[in-house]
Motif scaffolding. Structure first.
Motif, short mmCIF file in Angstrom:
data_model
loop_
_atom_site.label_atom_id
_atom_site.label_comp_id
_atom_site.label_asym_id
_atom_site.label_seq_id
_atom_site.Cartn_x
_atom_site.Cartn_y
_atom_site.Cartn_z
N MET A 1 0.78 -1.02 0.06
CA MET A 1 -0.05 0.10 -0.07
C MET A 1 0.86 1.34 -0.09
SD MET A 1 -3.01 0.89 -0.07
CE MET A 1 -4.12 2.01 0.53
N ARG A 2 2.03 1.12 0.80
CA ARG A 2 2.91 2.38 0.92
C ARG A 2 3.48 2.58 -0.44
NH1 ARG A 2 5.68 2.60 6.78
NH2 ARG A 2 3.73 2.98 7.99
N GLY A 3 3.80 1.46 -1.33
CA GLY A 3 4.54 1.63 -2.48
C GLY A 3 3.26 2.52 -3.54
N LEU A 4 2.06 1.89 -3.45
CA LEU A 4 1.06 2.57 -4.16
C LEU A 4 0.93 4.19 -4.19
CD1 LEU A 4 -0.91 1.82 -6.53
CD2 LEU A 4 -2.68 1.52 -4.70
N MET A 5 1.06 4.32 -2.71
CA MET A 5 0.73 5.77 -2.26
C MET A 5 2.05 6.65 -2.66
SD MET A 5 -0.53 4.94 1.73
CE MET A 5 -0.69 6.64 2.21
N HIS A 6 3.44 5.97 -2.58
CA HIS A 6 4.64 6.65 -3.00
C HIS A 6 4.34 6.78 -4.55
CE1 HIS A 6 7.01 7.42 0.36
NE2 HIS A 6 6.50 6.30 0.92
N GLY A 7 4.11 5.88 -5.28
CA GLY A 7 3.86 5.84 -6.91
C GLY A 7 2.88 7.07 -7.19
N TYR A 8 1.83 7.04 -6.35
CA TYR A 8 0.67 8.18 -6.63
C TYR A 8 1.18 9.63 -6.59
CZ TYR A 8 -3.47 11.14 -6.78
OH TYR A 8 -4.29 12.07 -7.05
N ILE A 9 2.00 9.74 -5.47
CA ILE A 9 2.63 11.12 -5.10
C ILE A 9 3.58 11.61 -6.01
CG2 ILE A 9 3.85 12.21 -3.12
CD1 ILE A 9 2.41 10.44 -1.32
N GLY A 10 4.54 10.49 -6.32
CA GLY A 10 5.46 10.70 -7.45
C GLY A 10 4.83 11.27 -8.66
N ALA A 11 3.97 10.48 -9.23
CA ALA A 11 3.37 10.74 -10.63
C ALA A 11 2.70 12.02 -10.55
CB ALA A 11 2.59 9.79 -10.92
N VAL A 12 1.93 12.50 -9.52
CA VAL A 12 1.09 13.56 -9.45
C VAL A 12 1.98 14.67 -9.30
CG1 VAL A 12 -0.70 14.86 -8.17
CG2 VAL A 12 -1.10 12.40 -8.85
N ASP A 13 3.11 14.62 -8.38
CA ASP A 13 3.85 15.87 -8.25
C ASP A 13 4.71 15.83 -9.44
OD1 ASP A 13 2.79 15.83 -5.72
OD2 ASP A 13 4.94 15.43 -4.65
N ALA A 14 5.07 15.11 -10.25
CA ALA A 14 5.99 15.45 -11.35
C ALA A 14 5.16 15.92 -12.44
CB ALA A 14 6.44 13.99 -11.89
N VAL A 15 3.92 15.56 -12.57
CA VAL A 15 3.02 16.12 -13.73
C VAL A 15 2.89 17.70 -13.29
CG1 VAL A 15 0.77 16.21 -14.58
CG2 VAL A 15 1.87 14.14 -14.48
N ASN A 16 2.48 17.78 -12.15
CA ASN A 16 2.19 19.37 -11.61
C ASN A 16 3.45 20.12 -11.73
OD1 ASN A 16 -0.79 19.18 -11.46
ND2 ASN A 16 -0.64 18.18 -9.60
N LEU A 17 4.64 19.49 -11.41
CA LEU A 17 5.76 20.18 -11.23
C LEU A 17 6.04 20.77 -12.77
CD1 LEU A 17 8.49 21.19 -9.71
CD2 LEU A 17 9.60 19.04 -10.79
N SER B 1 -2.69 14.02 -3.26
CA SER B 1 -1.19 13.67 -3.04
C SER B 1 -0.77 14.37 -1.69
CB SER B 1 -0.18 14.34 -4.05
OG SER B 1 0.96 14.37 -3.74
N GLU B 2 -1.25 15.70 -1.56
CA GLU B 2 -0.97 16.15 -0.11
C GLU B 2 -1.52 15.39 0.91
OE1 GLU B 2 1.53 18.66 0.10
OE2 GLU B 2 1.77 18.32 -2.09
N PHE B 3 -2.84 15.12 0.62
CA PHE B 3 -3.67 14.13 1.92
C PHE B 3 -2.87 12.89 2.12
CE2 PHE B 3 -6.48 10.65 2.78
CZ PHE B 3 -7.24 10.99 3.74
N LEU B 4 -2.30 12.15 1.00
CA LEU B 4 -1.36 10.94 1.38
C LEU B 4 0.06 11.29 2.00
CD1 LEU B 4 -2.14 9.19 -2.15
CD2 LEU B 4 -3.14 8.72 0.05
N LYS B 5 0.53 12.51 1.58
CA LYS B 5 1.53 12.82 2.41
C LYS B 5 1.67 12.93 3.84
CE LYS B 5 3.60 15.33 -1.80
NZ LYS B 5 3.80 16.54 -2.15
N ASP B 6 0.32 13.52 4.37
CA ASP B 6 0.06 13.87 5.53
C ASP B 6 -0.24 12.41 6.44
OD1 ASP B 6 0.28 16.52 5.29
OD2 ASP B 6 -1.90 16.91 4.85
N VAL B 7 -0.71 11.57 5.60
CA VAL B 7 -1.17 10.26 6.35
C VAL B 7 0.29 9.59 6.51
CG1 VAL B 7 -1.78 7.78 5.53
CG2 VAL B 7 -3.55 9.79 5.34
N LEU B 8 1.12 9.72 5.54
CA LEU B 8 2.52 9.26 5.70
C LEU B 8 3.34 9.74 6.63
CD1 LEU B 8 3.61 8.56 1.92
CD2 LEU B 8 2.72 6.71 3.55
N ARG B 9 3.03 10.86 6.77
CA ARG B 9 3.83 11.79 8.06
C ARG B 9 3.47 11.39 9.41
NH1 ARG B 9 3.03 16.42 4.50
NH2 ARG B 9 4.82 16.97 3.49
#
Length: 189
Positions: free
Chosen positions: A1-17, A175-183
């Protein structure tokens, strides 16, 4: 599950960057339009298109830069109390507020979809199915909405861009929601 969360965060952050970095240069386009507007009003006949085009460019700059702003943490915050809080307390607070932001953006997205459908000539009560039908080719575009000014540009392109921007902002909020969950689980993002 954490791998999926990290993958989503990485993909969305890369596109929006990438989109945010490109949208950043919209300020120079806006400056060029306004400079031309000033020159044409001073030395020539005033251009009819400059005011509305400046508004359209500003909307694109703002809407496409929003997800990048959220990602970089440069959005406006009340730092009176927040700055002194622990990382865990900030994560809890951000977790709640980002859910409220997601709800607000979903309402805006639905309104944007309805408004875009209207500008493409649809007057019914199911704008999402109409736009989906246009994308897959089962619906036809009706009478296109135009601005009531002398220049009379079509309105649907900027409304469609607003839908894209709001959708990207919703993705960034998740993505920010998932980052907060991971924090909250103790990971350093």
């Amino acid at each position: 599950m954490r791998g999926l969360m990290h993958g989503y965060i990485g993909a969305v952050d890369a596109v929006n960057l990438r989109i945010g970095r490109i949208a950043m240069y919209g300020i120079f386009v806006l400056m060029g339009i306004l400079l031309w507007s000033s020159i044409s009003k001073t030395f020539f006949l005033p251009s009819l298109w400059t005011l509305e085009m400046a508004q359209f460019v500003m909307v694109a700059y703002y809407i496409l830069g929003g997800p990048y702003s959220i990602q970089m943490g440069t959005n406006v915050r009340m730092d009176l109390l927040y700055g002194e809080w622990s990382t865990r307390k900030k994560a809890w607070f951000d977790l709640v507020t980002v859910l409220l932001l997601i709800f607000y953006l979903c309402v805006l997205l639905y309104g944007g979809i309805s408004s875009t459908a209207y500008s493409l000539g649809y007057w019914g009560s199911e704008p999402t199915s109409f736009l989906a039908g246009i994308l897959i080719g089962t619906e036809e575009v009706g009478r296109l909405e135009r601005s009531p000014t002398a220049w009379r540009p079509y309105i649907w392109p900027i409304k469609a861009l607003m839908i894209v921007g709001m959708f990207l902002m919703i993705l960034q909020c998740f993505s920010e929601f998932l980052k907060d969950v991971l924090r909250l689980k103790g990971e350093d993002i």
